[in-house]
Enzyme design. Structure first.
Site, PDB file in Angstrom:
ATOM      1  N   TYR A   1     101.786  18.449  13.436  1.00  0.00           N
ATOM      2  CA  TYR A   1     102.450  19.132  14.553  1.00  0.00           C
ATOM      3  C   TYR A   1     103.631  18.325  15.096  1.00  0.00           C
ATOM      4  O   TYR A   1     104.371  17.736  14.322  1.00  0.00           O
ATOM      5  CB  TYR A   1     101.432  19.491  15.647  1.00  0.00           C
ATOM      6  CG  TYR A   1     100.190  20.083  15.059  1.00  0.00           C
ATOM      7  CD1 TYR A   1     100.270  21.287  14.343  1.00  0.00           C
ATOM      8  CD2 TYR A   1      98.961  19.456  15.142  1.00  0.00           C
ATOM      9  CE1 TYR A   1      99.151  21.845  13.761  1.00  0.00           C
ATOM     10  CE2 TYR A   1      97.833  20.008  14.558  1.00  0.00           C
ATOM     11  CZ  TYR A   1      97.941  21.198  13.874  1.00  0.00           C
ATOM     12  OH  TYR A   1      96.846  21.736  13.294  1.00  0.00           O
TER      13      TYR A   1
ATOM     14  N   VAL B   1      91.531  19.563  15.428  1.00  0.00           N
ATOM     15  CA  VAL B   1      91.125  19.148  16.774  1.00  0.00           C
ATOM     16  C   VAL B   1      89.654  18.737  16.849  1.00  0.00           C
ATOM     17  O   VAL B   1      89.198  18.291  17.900  1.00  0.00           O
ATOM     18  CB  VAL B   1      91.447  20.207  17.859  1.00  0.00           C
ATOM     19  CG1 VAL B   1      92.943  20.340  18.089  1.00  0.00           C
ATOM     20  CG2 VAL B   1      90.797  21.538  17.557  1.00  0.00           C
TER      21      VAL B   1
END
Ligand code: GLN
Length: 306
Positions: free
Chosen positions: A242, A260
């Site tokens: 990201y 995550v």
């Protein structure tokens, strides 16, 4: 250059210990927030099949966005080049769940690893089979050589109930005609693929083909062509972490994909695949100790691709 991988992994585990307590576990998916934050494991598998590990490397955790690499592989096999009419190949510079670029760019996400792009990839897989979640799970079981891998339906349900951003992204793209299937159906596949639980050892094994020109060294089976493998690795390199992707390239220098759940898988082309897991995340949603561990690994071995 060192090859005492076992010793090196133990040194790395000791060095990252002080980072425990400095990050935050993902809590926007409530079921993920229940994980014990104080975990660190790392496993590597060479293309010759040697495995080395430290910490609870057989403990399963939620793979989350790491699953996007598997669905991209499936979509490239099923759809080929046509996929790139629906999703780009450039870093977004934004958070993994950002909505901002989508309107300017007419519902075509920047890359397959931000959530919007991953939803399009899952949608494209869903167009080719009646049971896309089963196909994805079966593919991952095959790659990891582990028949008992499964969805964590509690995590999937928790994300379904709290995944307002993903729901918004999906409907927004549908408005541009870039989601072909029923949105709820596609999302239920996506939430299940993200919920699959795997260990560091299993993920290092499942990523082996990306270190080996697309060939699963265990079976000799080709998962992707050499050129496609290079492209998946290049996408991980440019988009896998990201908005922190430049920082990761600077510090680690390997293609990598985070989730995550605190996992990161990195590929050393033509040498090995590495998985690290530590649930506390940095502000970009990447494992804090995981990034540091990989940085120490490439610093000590000289195995950065640069
Ligand atoms: N399932 C998560 C989401 O869509 C995956 C995000 C991630 O791991 N970065 O928000």
């Amino acid at each position: 250059m060192t090859t005492d991988y076992k010793g090196l992994l133990e040194t790395i585990a000791d060095e990252v210990r002080p980072l425990m307590g400095q990050g935050q576990v993902a809590n926007y998916i409530p079921a993920l927030a229940r994980v014990d934050p104080d975990n660190f494991a790392m496993a590597l598998r060479t293309i010759g099949g040697d495995e080395f590990a430290v910490g609870p490397a057989d403990t399963r955790f939620s793979i989350q966005s790491i699953s996007k690499v598997f669905t991209l592989t499936l979509a490239m096999r099923m759809v080929g080049e046509a996929l790139w009419q629906r999703v780009g190949r450039n870093p977004s510079g934004s958070a993994f769940n950002s909505l901002v670029q989508l309107e300017y760019e007419y519902g075509v996400p920047r890359n397959p690893f931000i959530n919007a792009g991953a939803l399009v990839v899952t949608d494209s897989v869903a167009s080719h089979t009646a049971d896309p979640a089963g196909l994805i799970l079966g593919f991952i079981r095959h790659l990891a050589d582990q028949d008992d891998l499964d969805f964590d339906l509690e995590v999937a349900k928790s994300e379904q109930e709290n995944g307002h951003r993903n729901i918004a992204l999906a409907y927004f793209m549908k408005s541009y005609g870039n989601i072909y299937n029923d949105v709820e159906h596609m999302l239920s596949v996506y939430f299940r693929q993200c919920s699959i639980a795997m260990s560091c050892r299993e993920l290092a094994r499942a990523f082996g083909y990306l270190a080996n020109n697309g060939v699963d060294a265990r079976t000799g089976e080709s998962m992707l062509s050499t050129a496609e493998t290079r492209r998946v690795n290049s996408l991980m390199q440019s988009c896998g972490m990201y908005e922190a992707v430049g920082e990761f390239a600077y510090r680690v220098g390997l293609p990598g994909k985070s989730g995550v759940g605190g996992g990161i898988v990195a590929v050393v082309p033509r040498r090995m695949s590495i998985c690290v897991w530590s649930p506390e995340l940095d502000p970009a949603g990447n494992s804090l100790a995981g990034v540091r561990a990989l940085e120490l690994f490439t610093s000590c071995t000289g195995m950065s691709i640069f």
